[in-house]
Scaffold this active site. Structure first.
Site, PDB file in Angstrom:
ATOM      1  N   SER A 141      44.194 -86.405 189.235  1.00  0.00           N
ATOM      2  CA  SER A 141      44.129 -86.898 187.865  1.00  0.00           C
ATOM      3  C   SER A 141      44.800 -88.140 187.687  1.00  0.00           C
ATOM      4  O   SER A 141      45.750 -88.380 188.378  1.00  0.00           O
ATOM      5  CB  SER A 141      44.653 -85.793 186.639  1.00  0.00           C
ATOM      6  OG  SER A 141      44.660 -86.282 185.386  1.00  0.00           O
ATOM      7  N   TYR A 154      51.566 -80.302 183.657  1.00  0.00           N
ATOM      8  CA  TYR A 154      50.392 -80.818 184.269  1.00  0.00           C
ATOM      9  C   TYR A 154      50.596 -82.138 184.966  1.00  0.00           C
ATOM     10  O   TYR A 154      49.941 -82.367 186.124  1.00  0.00           O
ATOM     11  CB  TYR A 154      49.386 -81.094 183.050  1.00  0.00           C
ATOM     12  CG  TYR A 154      47.875 -81.336 183.596  1.00  0.00           C
ATOM     13  CD1 TYR A 154      47.162 -80.426 184.314  1.00  0.00           C
ATOM     14  CD2 TYR A 154      47.598 -82.789 183.229  1.00  0.00           C
ATOM     15  CE1 TYR A 154      45.967 -80.773 184.876  1.00  0.00           C
ATOM     16  CE2 TYR A 154      46.244 -82.848 183.656  1.00  0.00           C
ATOM     17  CZ  TYR A 154      45.410 -82.152 184.715  1.00  0.00           C
ATOM     18  OH  TYR A 154      44.301 -82.546 185.048  1.00  0.00           O
TER      19      TYR A 154
END
Ligand SMILES: NC(=O)c1ccc[n+]([C@@H]2O[C@H](COP(=O)([O-])OP(=O)(O)OC[C@H]3O[C@@H](n4cnc5c(N)ncnc54)[C@H](OP(=O)(O)O)[C@@H]3O)[C@@H](O)[C@H]2O)c1
Length: 263
Positions: A141, A154
């Protein structure tokens, strides 16, 4: 030259980027193995791919939060029709200050985003190295390029994915196996439904197909790079992080995911 898998295993294929990978590979003529928890979603995608492209689409319903998923998948598939391409795409994010995160949920987050990805890479890479052919794409990401207060678990999980994948890229390269860390920015999928808010989306949205096209362009190169970031604006912002003092990076990242009311 376009890279065509013979048989690709795609995790998180019941939705979003994973489903887009399955459609793209089936359109190139690859057989696919679709992995996720929602059997109905997997079955309807498998039926669609079989009738649209005449490929074999198999489904495997599995909760990737459990230990040993690489060995479980390898055993369920057996040696008869080897996997030559793996897309470790399944993942989800949580957004709260760490002190308020649900301890059980963040353990699942690390299990799916990190532990399962490592386990599956470890299980399917050796036969690819032996055959001197194959590809593994691990979905990271743009959150991997800086720590994100409010999404500490995350962003750290995705930083792990990118660092791990780039190291394995170097290890696998002499054998002719392509390994790629793919970093999408905000993408129109069910991701933010699971997060619970779109406030955490920083930057313009891409489609899942645009993200997959970024990966395919990298995969089609004779020398696939270790990492690809989807979208020019996302590439620019990931590069600029290196030029900014760390305290400021953290302040900007915290404000960015705090939502419009707090920006
Ligand atoms: N969308 C974005 O803005 C964005 C940005 C950067 C990175 N990413 C990354 O892109 C990847 C794909 O996400 P997406 O955007 O396509 O989101 P999505 O639409 O929510 O898809 C997530 C997929 O992961 C699967 N999954 C989640 N937990 C699982 C579990 N315990 N076991 C098995 N499968 C599980 C889900 O399937 P089931 O629910 O059926 O199990 C689903 O197929 C993720 O790794 C995400 O972190 C997304």
């Amino acid at each position: 030259m376009s890279y065509t898998p013979r048989r690709a295993l795609i995790t998180g294929a019941s939705s979003g980027i994973g489903a887009a990978f399955a459609r793209a590979f089936a359109a190139r003529g690859a057989d696919v193995v679709l992995v996720a928890r929602r059997a109905d979603r997997l079955d309807s995608l498998a039926a669609e791919l079989g009738s649209a492209h005449g490929v074999e689409a198999r489904t495997l319903v599995l909760d990737l939060a459990q230990p040993g998923v690489g060995a479980i998948l390898a055993e369920r598939l057996g040696p008869a029709a080897p996997i030559d391409t793996v897309i470790n795409n399944a993942g989800f994010g949580t957004r709260s200050p760490l002190a308020r995160e649900d301890p059980a949920l963040i353990e699942r987050e690390i299990a799916v985003d990190v532990t399962a990805l490592v386990s599956i890479t470890r299980a399917f890479l050796p036969p690819m190295i032996e055959r001197g052919r194959g590809a593994i794409i691990n979905v990271a990401s743009t959150a991997s390029y800086q720590p994100v207060p409010g999404m500490a678990v995350y962003s750290a999980s995705k930083a792990f994915v990118r660092t791990f994948t780039e190291a394995v890229w170097h290890e696998a390269r002499p054998a002719g196996v392509k390994v790629l860390s793919l970093s999408p920015g905000p993408t129109r999928t069910e991701f933010f439904d699971v997060v619970g808010t779109e406030d955490a989306a920083v930057g313009a949205f891409q489609t899942a197909e645009q993200v997959v096209n970024t990966a395919l362009r990298a995969l089609d190169k004779r020398s696939t790079p270790p990492s690809a970031i989807s979208g020019a604006a996302n590439r620019l912002s990931a590069a600029s992080v290196r030029l900014v003092p760390r305290r400021l990076v953290l302040d900007i990242a915290a404000r960015a995911v705090a939502g419009p009311a707090h920006r």
